[in-house]
Design a protein around this motif. Sequence first.
Motif, PDB file in Angstrom:
ATOM      1  N   MET A 144       0.767  -1.187  -0.176  1.00  0.00           N
ATOM      2  CA  MET A 144       0.079  -0.078  -0.063  1.00  0.00           C
ATOM      3  C   MET A 144       0.831   1.290   0.033  1.00  0.00           C
ATOM      4  SD  MET A 144      -3.287  -0.653   2.592  1.00  0.00           S
ATOM      5  CE  MET A 144      -2.124  -1.018   4.133  1.00  0.00           C
ATOM      6  N   GLY A 145       0.385   2.400  -0.725  1.00  0.00           N
ATOM      7  CA  GLY A 145       1.081   3.653  -0.422  1.00  0.00           C
ATOM      8  C   GLY A 145       0.707   4.410   0.752  1.00  0.00           C
ATOM      9  N   HIS A 146       1.347   5.574   0.739  1.00  0.00           N
ATOM     10  CA  HIS A 146       0.985   6.322   2.062  1.00  0.00           C
ATOM     11  C   HIS A 146      -0.505   6.776   2.282  1.00  0.00           C
ATOM     12  CE1 HIS A 146       5.176   8.037   3.202  1.00  0.00           C
ATOM     13  NE2 HIS A 146       5.184   6.945   3.038  1.00  0.00           N
ATOM     14  N   ARG A 147      -1.308   7.084   1.050  1.00  0.00           N
ATOM     15  CA  ARG A 147      -2.616   7.322   1.382  1.00  0.00           C
ATOM     16  C   ARG A 147      -3.358   6.161   2.099  1.00  0.00           C
ATOM     17  NH1 ARG A 147      -6.268  11.105  -0.696  1.00  0.00           N
ATOM     18  NH2 ARG A 147      -8.243  10.177  -1.027  1.00  0.00           N
ATOM     19  N   GLU A 148      -3.058   4.992   1.401  1.00  0.00           N
ATOM     20  CA  GLU A 148      -3.819   3.676   1.948  1.00  0.00           C
ATOM     21  C   GLU A 148      -3.293   3.528   3.388  1.00  0.00           C
ATOM     22  OE1 GLU A 148      -2.397   3.782  -0.886  1.00  0.00           O
ATOM     23  OE2 GLU A 148      -4.112   4.017  -2.383  1.00  0.00           O
ATOM     24  N   ASP A 149      -2.169   3.644   3.544  1.00  0.00           N
ATOM     25  CA  ASP A 149      -1.570   3.540   4.934  1.00  0.00           C
ATOM     26  C   ASP A 149      -2.139   4.254   6.035  1.00  0.00           C
ATOM     27  OD1 ASP A 149       0.090   1.474   4.206  1.00  0.00           O
ATOM     28  OD2 ASP A 149       1.885   2.492   3.764  1.00  0.00           O
ATOM     29  N   LEU A 150      -2.449   5.700   5.558  1.00  0.00           N
ATOM     30  CA  LEU A 150      -2.740   6.514   6.401  1.00  0.00           C
ATOM     31  C   LEU A 150      -4.369   6.285   6.780  1.00  0.00           C
ATOM     32  CD1 LEU A 150      -1.582   9.860   4.858  1.00  0.00           C
ATOM     33  CD2 LEU A 150      -1.130   9.184   7.419  1.00  0.00           C
ATOM     34  N   LEU A 151      -5.078   5.916   5.935  1.00  0.00           N
ATOM     35  CA  LEU A 151      -6.583   5.491   6.056  1.00  0.00           C
ATOM     36  C   LEU A 151      -6.636   4.618   7.043  1.00  0.00           C
ATOM     37  CD1 LEU A 151      -9.502   6.380   5.125  1.00  0.00           C
ATOM     38  CD2 LEU A 151      -9.197   4.240   3.267  1.00  0.00           C
ATOM     39  N   GLU A 152      -5.906   3.273   6.736  1.00  0.00           N
ATOM     40  CA  GLU A 152      -5.852   2.116   7.615  1.00  0.00           C
ATOM     41  C   GLU A 152      -5.694   2.542   8.998  1.00  0.00           C
ATOM     42  OE1 GLU A 152      -7.320  -0.644   6.906  1.00  0.00           O
ATOM     43  OE2 GLU A 152      -7.944   0.367   5.139  1.00  0.00           O
ATOM     44  N   GLY A 153      -4.497   3.073   9.048  1.00  0.00           N
ATOM     45  CA  GLY A 153      -3.968   3.590  10.468  1.00  0.00           C
ATOM     46  C   GLY A 153      -5.119   4.503  11.216  1.00  0.00           C
ATOM     47  N   ALA A 154      -5.732   5.579  10.529  1.00  0.00           N
ATOM     48  CA  ALA A 154      -6.734   6.279  11.161  1.00  0.00           C
ATOM     49  C   ALA A 154      -7.824   5.673  11.494  1.00  0.00           C
ATOM     50  CB  ALA A 154      -7.198   7.421   9.990  1.00  0.00           C
ATOM     51  N   LYS A 155      -8.253   4.391  10.724  1.00  0.00           N
ATOM     52  CA  LYS A 155      -9.503   3.433  11.080  1.00  0.00           C
ATOM     53  C   LYS A 155      -9.121   2.903  12.289  1.00  0.00           C
ATOM     54  CE  LYS A 155     -10.810   1.109   7.740  1.00  0.00           C
ATOM     55  NZ  LYS A 155     -10.823   0.141   6.282  1.00  0.00           N
ATOM     56  N   ARG A 156      -7.850   2.336  12.760  1.00  0.00           N
ATOM     57  CA  ARG A 156      -7.444   1.468  13.825  1.00  0.00           C
ATOM     58  C   ARG A 156      -7.592   2.516  15.072  1.00  0.00           C
ATOM     59  NH1 ARG A 156      -4.062  -0.836  10.068  1.00  0.00           N
ATOM     60  NH2 ARG A 156      -2.490   0.293  10.685  1.00  0.00           N
ATOM     61  N   CYS A 157      -6.973   3.796  14.994  1.00  0.00           N
ATOM     62  CA  CYS A 157      -6.916   4.946  15.957  1.00  0.00           C
ATOM     63  C   CYS A 157      -8.601   5.368  16.234  1.00  0.00           C
ATOM     64  CB  CYS A 157      -5.942   6.200  15.443  1.00  0.00           C
ATOM     65  SG  CYS A 157      -4.477   5.930  15.392  1.00  0.00           S
ATOM     66  N   LEU A 158      -9.347   5.719  15.274  1.00  0.00           N
ATOM     67  CA  LEU A 158     -10.591   5.764  15.755  1.00  0.00           C
ATOM     68  C   LEU A 158     -11.328   4.789  16.731  1.00  0.00           C
ATOM     69  CD1 LEU A 158     -12.438   7.316  12.335  1.00  0.00           C
ATOM     70  CD2 LEU A 158     -11.899   8.342  14.368  1.00  0.00           C
ATOM     71  N   LEU A 159     -10.978   3.438  16.329  1.00  0.00           N
ATOM     72  CA  LEU A 159     -11.693   2.436  16.957  1.00  0.00           C
ATOM     73  C   LEU A 159     -11.155   2.651  18.409  1.00  0.00           C
ATOM     74  CD1 LEU A 159     -11.689  -0.349  14.235  1.00  0.00           C
ATOM     75  CD2 LEU A 159     -13.695   1.047  15.228  1.00  0.00           C
ATOM     76  N   ARG A 160      -9.905   2.923  18.657  1.00  0.00           N
ATOM     77  CA  ARG A 160      -9.441   2.825  19.920  1.00  0.00           C
ATOM     78  C   ARG A 160      -9.590   3.988  20.709  1.00  0.00           C
ATOM     79  NH1 ARG A 160      -4.258   0.901  17.561  1.00  0.00           N
ATOM     80  NH2 ARG A 160      -3.506   2.928  18.057  1.00  0.00           N
ATOM     81  N   LYS A 161      -9.637   5.124  20.019  1.00  0.00           N
ATOM     82  CA  LYS A 161      -9.508   6.510  20.760  1.00  0.00           C
ATOM     83  C   LYS A 161     -10.958   7.472  20.524  1.00  0.00           C
ATOM     84  CE  LYS A 161      -4.935   6.714  22.544  1.00  0.00           C
ATOM     85  NZ  LYS A 161      -3.805   7.682  22.614  1.00  0.00           N
ATOM     86  N   GLY A 162     -11.594   7.161  19.235  1.00  0.00           N
ATOM     87  CA  GLY A 162     -12.672   8.133  18.944  1.00  0.00           C
ATOM     88  C   GLY A 162     -11.968   9.387  18.158  1.00  0.00           C
ATOM     89  N   PHE A 163     -12.681  10.309  17.723  1.00  0.00           N
ATOM     90  CA  PHE A 163     -12.646  11.317  17.049  1.00  0.00           C
ATOM     91  C   PHE A 163     -11.538  12.490  17.892  1.00  0.00           C
ATOM     92  CE2 PHE A 163     -16.222  10.120  14.654  1.00  0.00           C
ATOM     93  CZ  PHE A 163     -15.790   9.977  13.277  1.00  0.00           C
ATOM     94  N   VAL A 164     -12.133  12.712  18.810  1.00  0.00           N
ATOM     95  CA  VAL A 164     -11.553  13.749  19.865  1.00  0.00           C
ATOM     96  C   VAL A 164     -10.103  13.229  20.413  1.00  0.00           C
ATOM     97  CG1 VAL A 164     -11.620  15.231  21.733  1.00  0.00           C
ATOM     98  CG2 VAL A 164     -13.774  14.981  20.533  1.00  0.00           C
ATOM     99  N   GLY A 165     -10.194  11.977  20.685  1.00  0.00           N
ATOM    100  CA  GLY A 165      -8.840  11.369  21.273  1.00  0.00           C
ATOM    101  C   GLY A 165      -7.693  11.007  20.399  1.00  0.00           C
ATOM    102  N   THR A 166      -8.033  11.007  18.974  1.00  0.00           N
ATOM    103  CA  THR A 166      -7.091  10.821  18.172  1.00  0.00           C
ATOM    104  C   THR A 166      -6.403  11.904  17.622  1.00  0.00           C
ATOM    105  OG1 THR A 166      -8.380   9.113  17.088  1.00  0.00           O
ATOM    106  CG2 THR A 166      -6.506   9.835  15.877  1.00  0.00           C
ATOM    107  N   THR A 167      -4.737  11.874  17.706  1.00  0.00           N
ATOM    108  CA  THR A 167      -3.976  12.987  17.204  1.00  0.00           C
ATOM    109  C   THR A 167      -3.418  12.484  15.834  1.00  0.00           C
ATOM    110  OG1 THR A 167      -2.040  12.147  18.092  1.00  0.00           O
ATOM    111  CG2 THR A 167      -3.640  13.652  19.510  1.00  0.00           C
ATOM    112  N   ALA A 168      -3.087  13.597  15.118  1.00  0.00           N
ATOM    113  CA  ALA A 168      -2.302  13.316  13.969  1.00  0.00           C
ATOM    114  C   ALA A 168      -0.961  12.370  14.222  1.00  0.00           C
ATOM    115  CB  ALA A 168      -1.647  14.772  13.189  1.00  0.00           C
ATOM    116  N   ARG A 169      -0.118  12.614  15.179  1.00  0.00           N
ATOM    117  CA  ARG A 169       1.006  12.010  15.414  1.00  0.00           C
ATOM    118  C   ARG A 169       0.723  10.695  15.698  1.00  0.00           C
ATOM    119  NH1 ARG A 169       5.426  15.209  15.635  1.00  0.00           N
ATOM    120  NH2 ARG A 169       4.976  17.253  15.881  1.00  0.00           N
ATOM    121  N   GLU A 170      -0.458  10.227  16.274  1.00  0.00           N
ATOM    122  CA  GLU A 170      -0.964   8.842  16.469  1.00  0.00           C
ATOM    123  C   GLU A 170      -1.073   8.035  15.187  1.00  0.00           C
ATOM    124  OE1 GLU A 170      -2.845   9.050  20.968  1.00  0.00           O
ATOM    125  OE2 GLU A 170      -3.869   9.689  19.503  1.00  0.00           O
TER     126      GLU A 170
END
Length: 201
Positions: A1-27
Amino acid sequence: MGHREDLLEGAKRCLLRKGFVGTTAREIVKESGTNLASIGYHYGSKDALLAQAYVALVGEVSEDFDGGAGQKLTAPPGSIERFEEVYANMVRTMQDPDSIWRLSMEVVVMGDRIPAVRDHLAAAQREAMSGIIPMFLGGEEPALDSELTGTAGKFYLTLMMGLIAQWRLDPETATRAEELTAGLRRVIAAAGENTENTENT
């Protein structure tokens, strides 16, 4: 996967763990193995990325609305039986305490803290009003500005959002599909009786 897909998958995992407000760009960057600049380059902002990640998660779950795993809806399109079948499938996705639908409630309750996410998801919601119709009525998705989307689409989605809220608040008393369908039958019957009474006066 490229960076675009990697970011999307990473963001999905972060959302499931921490939600919208709790997820930072660095995470997201840490989870996806990318870099901060990639977020702006591919998505414009962290909030836009989170919104797209949520829409992707909903898309994955909504595959279960029509049966999932190769299953198909069996009741005739437009029937009350189809209505109950689709909502029964929806409710099954809401029964897990960690279901993604808690994220919908986060946007409703904390939308003022995440306005960019709220705005992106409001646009996605308008598309959902069209996309949900074929599950119930069959056929193709109607246009976003069609009368069918503005009536039936809004009706189905309003019921769905109400169910999500109930299942998040109190699963013990939340409405089941058969109860929702029984309620619809009563409404239809009452409307028919009222029409008859009006015609006879």
